[in-house]
Scaffold this active site. Structure first.
Site, PDB file in Angstrom:
ATOM      1  N   ASP A  21       0.837  -1.209   0.000  1.00 14.95           N
ATOM      2  CA  ASP A  21       0.000   0.000   0.000  1.00 14.95           C
ATOM      3  C   ASP A  21       0.868   1.254   0.000  1.00 14.95           C
ATOM      4  O   ASP A  21       1.997   1.250   0.503  1.00 14.95           O
ATOM      5  CB  ASP A  21      -0.922  -0.022   1.238  1.00 14.95           C
ATOM      6  CG  ASP A  21      -2.079   0.957   1.096  1.00 14.95           C
ATOM      7  OD1 ASP A  21      -2.369   1.402  -0.033  1.00 14.95           O
ATOM      8  OD2 ASP A  21      -2.708   1.272   2.132  1.00 14.95           O
ATOM      9  N   HIS A  38       2.525   3.366  -9.153  1.00 18.24           N
ATOM     10  CA  HIS A  38       2.337   1.931  -9.424  1.00 18.24           C
ATOM     11  C   HIS A  38       3.545   1.373 -10.173  1.00 18.24           C
ATOM     12  O   HIS A  38       3.985   0.257  -9.915  1.00 18.24           O
ATOM     13  CB  HIS A  38       1.051   1.693 -10.214  1.00 18.24           C
ATOM     14  CG  HIS A  38      -0.199   2.092  -9.466  1.00 18.24           C
ATOM     15  ND1 HIS A  38      -0.418   1.742  -8.159  1.00 18.24           N
ATOM     16  CD2 HIS A  38      -1.287   2.818  -9.841  1.00 18.24           C
ATOM     17  CE1 HIS A  38      -1.595   2.232  -7.764  1.00 18.24           C
ATOM     18  NE2 HIS A  38      -2.137   2.893  -8.761  1.00 18.24           N
ATOM     19  N   LEU A 132      10.864 -20.522  -4.814  1.00 18.74           N
ATOM     20  CA  LEU A 132       9.859 -19.659  -4.172  1.00 18.74           C
ATOM     21  C   LEU A 132       8.566 -19.728  -4.977  1.00 18.74           C
ATOM     22  O   LEU A 132       8.596 -19.709  -6.206  1.00 18.74           O
ATOM     23  CB  LEU A 132      10.373 -18.206  -4.166  1.00 18.74           C
ATOM     24  CG  LEU A 132       9.375 -17.129  -3.723  1.00 18.74           C
ATOM     25  CD1 LEU A 132       9.231 -17.114  -2.203  1.00 18.74           C
ATOM     26  CD2 LEU A 132       9.802 -15.749  -4.188  1.00 18.74           C
TER      27      LEU A 132
END
Ligand code: IPE
Ligand code: IPE
Ligand code: MG
Length: 249
Positions: A21, A38, A132
């Site tokens: 955020d 962004h 991962l």
């Protein structure tokens, strides 16, 4: 010295989930438009994925776009969807190289065709990654996911595939989009807010929570390591008392 060396290798959280955020506020603070925030946030994703691999984290979930984010201005949604196509396509070779496997959770049927296709391709191309698992929560919300699970269960009970008595927490978990993924040990939220915003509510029942004021585009490798070190100083009691945890060591 990097904080990476200060991480206790014997108690690294297996699964870290991040509420990324603060992109908009970061952009504003730098005199830029929200879309620029962004874009810079994508760089943070790359850095944090690399850091997670180095720290030997096995599962990393990132909250990319919530069900509620569909309420944002159309212009911002379009910019985000375009950015996703660009980022996913560009990053795929490096993800393969780093042996990262990508998995989407969330309602991708709502995504524009181009974005959906890019994601599905990335999932297929990275499917062999074994260092991962990078889970993208996209068009995701916890309540949506839980309702979908309930509907599927009811259907299967009706069809006689499952008996009501068989339903327990473990079986219910298998009906969520995170089936097979261990619950997050650590949930990080950047950007200063201290709320869950409909993210992994079921799965985070016993997660450690870590809040930082740092905006997502400014959150990089060392910030992830700092969060892991903070986590390693906590005592996870799961309802027990401290002495029981000590004696089990
Ligand atoms: C997080 O940053 C990214 C998404 C929710 C897509 P925000 O866009 O929420 O940034 P702020 O909270 O407005 O600063
Ligand atoms: C949460 O961020 C969703 C994502 C990070 C994708 P928001 O910025 O949308 O959260 P709220 O609505 O302010 O709680
Ligand atoms: Mg926000």
């Amino acid at each position: 010295m990097s904080l990476l060396e200060k991480i206790d290798k014997t108690s690294v959280p297996k699964h870290i989930a991040i509420i990324m955020d603060g992109n908009g506020r970061w952009a504003k603070a730098h005199g830029l438009g929200r879309a620029e925030g962004h874009k810079e946030g994508v760089i943070s994703v790359r850095k944090v994925v690399e850091a997670a691999v180095k720290a030997n984290v096995k599962f990393l979930t990132i909250y990319v776009f919530s069900t509620e984010n569909w309420k944002r201005p159309e212009e911002e949604i379009n910019a985000l969807m375009e950015l996703m196509v660009y980022a996913v396509t560009k990053e795929t070779p490096d993800l393969i190289e780093n042996q990262v496997k990508v998995k989407n959770i969330g309602d991708i049927t709502r995504l524009p065709e181009k974005t959906k296709k890019a994601l599905e391709e990335c999932e297929v191309k990275t499917s062999k990654g074994n260092k991962l698992t990078l889970i993208l929560a996209l068009s995701y919300s916890s309540r949506w996911e839980i309702v979908e699970a309930a509907k599927k269960l009811i259907r299967e009970v009706g069809e006689g595939k499952i008996k009501e008595e068989e339903i327990d927490e473990s079986l219910f978990s298998d009906y969520l989009s995170t089936k097979g993924i261990p619950d997050p040990d650590l949930v990080i939220r950047t950007g200063g807010e201290q709320r869950m915003s409909n993210f992994l509510l079921w799965q985070s029942a016993y997660a450690e929570l870590y809040f930082t004021d740092t905006f997502w585009p400014a959150f990089r490798e060392e910030d992830l390591y700092a969060a892991i070190i903070d986590y390693q100083h906590r005592e996870r009691r799961f309802g027990k008392i401290s002495e029981q945890i000590e004696s089990a060591k």
